[in-house]
Design an enzyme around this catalytic site. Structure first.
Site, short mmCIF file in Angstrom:
data_model
loop_
_atom_site.label_atom_id
_atom_site.label_comp_id
_atom_site.label_asym_id
_atom_site.label_seq_id
_atom_site.Cartn_x
_atom_site.Cartn_y
_atom_site.Cartn_z
N SER A 191 0.77 -1.18 -0.02
CA SER A 191 0.11 -0.14 -0.09
C SER A 191 0.83 1.18 -0.11
O SER A 191 1.89 1.30 -0.50
CB SER A 191 -0.78 0.07 1.27
OG SER A 191 -1.86 1.24 1.28
N VAL A 251 -7.72 4.50 9.89
CA VAL A 251 -6.52 4.45 9.19
C VAL A 251 -6.58 5.41 7.57
O VAL A 251 -7.92 5.03 7.25
CB VAL A 251 -5.67 3.24 9.11
CG1 VAL A 251 -5.31 3.03 10.56
CG2 VAL A 251 -6.12 2.35 8.32
N GLU A 252 -5.66 5.55 7.09
CA GLU A 252 -5.59 6.02 5.65
C GLU A 252 -6.69 7.35 5.44
O GLU A 252 -7.51 7.36 4.46
CB GLU A 252 -5.96 5.13 4.44
CG GLU A 252 -4.68 4.20 4.43
CD GLU A 252 -4.65 3.20 3.25
OE1 GLU A 252 -5.50 3.48 2.47
OE2 GLU A 252 -3.70 2.26 3.05
N GLY A 253 -6.86 8.06 6.62
CA GLY A 253 -8.09 9.06 6.48
C GLY A 253 -9.10 8.92 7.15
O GLY A 253 -10.00 7.90 7.06
#
Length: 822
Positions: free
Chosen positions: A211, A501-503
């Site tokens: 990722s 996570v990731e925003g």
């Protein structure tokens, strides 16, 4: 009669706009000719005629005469915009400009081109990818014992780490020339989906190196030497990567990270070289505790002017071996009982040479753009795949459990309350998978649709939350008792991880999806903003006037479209297919037009202040997001060959999406910046009221029936996850129990029809023997019932522990400390 004719003509005008797309000039001439004729035959009273002609002539003259329009509309409006338009930070600009615009722009602009949707390719696994999924991934899933991983080891077993490295699981995105697998986005997603359905901890361990992180950044921005050195080592697992962005003082506001890198000279390998002296404190870093190479985001400064430019250089990304002096790899975090490696790290006066910067010295200050551009694609693969994995696994096990678990002499899957939850699980899983597949089609065609990937990340993880909650409700006590035979609890516990996570999801919904989408997808907004920023005032006014006139035409067209589609109950909207599905396309086209009108009006009224209206922004995100999912569901059904047995899932998911869109738009109008205008707009865009409804009971029943019945539709819904046939594996036991229960049901129905029920004071096996002796059933039928009873009993039983086992004894548990690179 004349009034009636006049009203018909007024209705014909918006229809003509929608159907024939006339220019402003032709429309004005046509309506003017009509007014002249109507006036000459005396159809108007004097006062009414004056009013109608004034209403007609004002916009015709105003918009027809450019100089007049420029002087009294364009120039004053441009001056006002310059005053109220808030300044845009560099990080905001980078985030907005990251990625590409794709299908979401069609939905945003009010007139989706269905032929474009139909032209998108169905994602397919290559032979190599399919072999990997059927081979190493299948083998890995067989190896996984999630209770051992999450309770006893709190890590993957050493043999599993070695297996992952041997088969290059960490190199799925790395090209073959560097020793990687070079999988497509769909291949990558398929691997993560299958593993995550078996174990979230294993899935995250595999997904993170593939990722957003060192490999992704090196591929796009690394120097030739950086790629040649690191990519082969990352692909083989010789290097374990992590990426450190978040810290105690900067989470979602990543642009405010306090971590610093000072340009200076220092000793490196016995030589004085130009580099940076770093100081940082990071946390929540997945794979951080075992990483051998650390991707780091920090702000670079040049106080001594060694580079000959500004002092503040901006966010920069570097790749640093973790064994360098000054780096501290902290202990582990414990994220919701998951066993994937996660923890803090810090650095104090860590000196690195310039060639440690990803892309070299030229990329100093470009780190934020690098991150958001990579995130625009990466967040559309990993976390959405985890959401789909949770949905597919929940559908498979919950449907089976609901079929075999009986209460009140009835399968609980046939209770209407349970059917309602089962329908949500099945419908949302179909919807999540459809969104995933459509997005992967974009990624594999070279697109980086940042708005779509933000939509997918948010809604797949949110629907994962709903699906797992429903699965837990149906399992009841079976779901809450921890142990080796609990196949739901760890996924349930890990829900907040994907949400965060990731925003973070709240931020993604309330600020990113529509905030980014409005600027990227609107056909004129960026042009107007650029005009406001022009230094040459005259050129700016001319540019703004062109954009403004186009904007007005765009708004009027959408307003006419929304009214015509609304007054006709969407029957005048286009559809690319006939039959039952046509109306879903038409309803979606209607919602798209309403969205375009309401979003345009809101942006015009609020301007830069909209940036702070996060509740409104969140509702626009809901409308845009569910429009995307509804179109994805319809696309998936076409790609799958329109299987008739999937129709309940398609209809449930589409009806659900359309209702959510309508609800979001209704809430926007109820909270419109000008309440009275909201009432007027509602009357125009929803002239027949809010007519869309949630999926009804009958449809939910059909979805639930599909989920508890072995068959092609159930298999398609859960395709892509690991399905065990091992009777020593709890999910294998569940599959076995389902098939044996289905086989036993005709015999059970025969006994009930005959009024034969087991007495309370007799053993089940003994009772069956008596039934055989009395010739109510055969020996074979009795054996079928016994097999089903044993298999079902094995599945419904939960784990239990001795008092000693319930006492935490960490010193007795196997805890492995992984070696760092020397």
């Amino acid at each position: 009669m004349n009034v009636f004719i006049f009203i018909l003509v007024l209705l014909a005008v918006p229809y003509a706009v929608v159907r024939f797309h006339p220019s402003f000039k032709n429309l004005a001439i046509g309506f003017g000719v009509f007014l002249v004729g109507f006036t000459l035959v005396g159809s108007f009273s004097f006062l009414a005629g004056i009013i109608i002609w004034v209403i007609y002539l004002l916009p015709v003259i105003f918009f027809g005469l450019k100089d007049l329009r420029m002087q009294y509309l364009s120039a004053p409006l441009l001056a006002r915009i310059k005053k109220v338009l808030p300044p845009m930070s560099e990080t905001e600009r980078d985030a907005i400009e990251a990625g590409t615009v794709w299908w979401e722009s069609e939905l945003f602009r009010g007139a989706p081109d269905w032929s474009r949707l139909q032209s998108y390719q169905k994602p397919q696994l290559s032979e190599e990818e399919q072999a990997f999924v059927d081979g190493p991934v299948e083998k890995l899933c067989e190896m996984i014992d999630d209770w051992e991983i999450t309770h006893n080891l709190m890590d993957l077993p050493e043999s599993m780490w070695e297996f992952l490295k041997e088969h290059r699981f960490f190199g799925m995105i790395i090209p073959k020339e560097f020793g990687g697998l070079e999988f497509s986005a769909y291949g990558h997603s398929a691997v993560v989906t299958k593993i995550s359905a078996r174990s979230i901890s294993a899935g995250v361990t595999v997904m993170v190196p593939n990722s957003l992180g060192p490999a992704e950044l090196l591929l796009h921005y690394g120097t030739k030497s950086q790629k040649e050195y690191y990519l082969p080592r990352l692909a083989s697992g010789q290097e374990i990567p992590c990426f450190a962005l978040t810290g105690p003082d900067a989470g979602s506001d990543a642009g405010s990270i306090p971590d610093t890198g000072i340009i200076c000279k220092g000793d490196f390998e016995g030589k004085e070289v130009l580099g940076l002296r770093l100081n940082w404190e990071k946390r929540y870093i997945t794979l951080g505790p075992v990483a051998t190479v650390l991707g780091l985001a920090f702000k670079a400064y040049d106080p001594d002017g060694l580079l000959g430019g500004e002092e503040e250089l901006g966010i920069t990304c570097a790749l640093i071996p973790t064994n360098i002096k000054g780096i501290t790899i902290g202990n582990r975090h414990f994220p919701m009982n998951s066993a994937f490696q996660n923890g803090p790290n810090s650095g104090e006066d860590v000196f690195i040479p310039m060639n440690y910067i990803i892309g070299g010295q030229d990329n100093i200050g470009k780190g934020w753009r690098m991150l958001v551009e990579s995130l625009s694609a990466g967040r559309g693969i990993s976390l959405p795949a985890v959401g789909v994995a949770a949905g597919k696994a929940s559908s498979r096990v919950t449907g089976a459990y609901a079929r075999i678990r009986h209460q009140f002499n009835t399968s609980i899957g046939k209770f209407e309350g349970v059917e309602e939850a089962l329908a949500r699980i099945g419908g949302m899983t179909y919807m999540m998978d459809a969104g995933r597949l459509l997005t992967l089609s974009a990624l594999d065609s070279g697109e980086k649709p940042s708005v779509v990937t933000a939509i997918l990340k948010y809604y797949n993880t949110e629907h994962m939350r709903q699906v797992i909650n429903d699965a837990m409700d149906i399992h009841g006590g079976r779901g809450i008792c921890m142990g080796p035979s609990n196949y739901l609890a760890r996924a349930y516990q890990s829900i907040p991880v994907g949400i965060t996570v990731e925003g973070a999801n709240i931020l993604t919904r309330s600020m990113i999806i529509f905030g980014q989408g409005a600027i990227r997808c609107h056909p004129y907004l960026v042009k107007e903003m650029e005009s406001a920023g022009m230094i040459d005032q005259s050129a700016g006014e001319r540019s703004f006037d062109r954009a403004l006139t186009g904007h007005i035409g765009y708004f009027v067209s959408n307003l006419c479209r929304a009214f015509i589609y609304g007054i006709s109950a969407s029957h005048l909207a286009p559809a690319p297919v006939g039959g039952r599905l046509a109306n879903y396309y038409q309803r979606l086209a209607q919602m798209s037009a309403v969205f375009a009108v309401t979003s345009d009006l809101t942006l015009m009224l609020l301007g830069g202040a909209f940036k702070r209206k996060e509740m409104l922004s969140g509702r626009f995100a809901d409308a845009l997001g569910y429009m995307f999912y509804a179109s994805a569901v319809l696309k998936k059904y076409e790609n799958d060959g329109r299987p008739r047995t999937d129709m309940p899932l398609v209809e449930w998911a589409t009806k659900y999406c359309l209702y959510q869109i309508q609800t979001a738009l209704d809430e926007i109008l109820r909270n419109f910046p000008i309440k009275s205008l909201g009432v007027v707009v509602r009357a125009i865009v929803f002239p027949l009221g809010s007519s869309l409804r949630q999926p009804n009971n009958s449809l939910s029943h059909r979805v639930a029936a599909l989920m508890i019945k072995p068959g092609a539709a159930r298999d398609r819904l859960t395709q892509g996850i690991f399905i065990s046939n091992d009777e020593n594996d709890i999910t294998g036991c569940l599959e076995d129990a389902l098939h044996k229960s289905v086989q036993a049901e005709p015999v059970q129905r025969h006994l009930r029809a005959a009024g034969l029920f087991k007495p309370d004071l007799i053993d089940y096996t003994q009772w069956l023997k008596e039934l055989v002796a009395e010739k109510h059933i055969t020996d074979d039928q009795a054996a079928i019932l016994v097999d089903a009873q044993i298999a079902t009993r094995k599945v419904i039983m939960v784990d239990e522990f001795t008092p000693d086992q319930m006492v935490a004894a960490p010193s007795k548990k196997k805890r492995r400390v992984r070696k760092k690179k020397q």
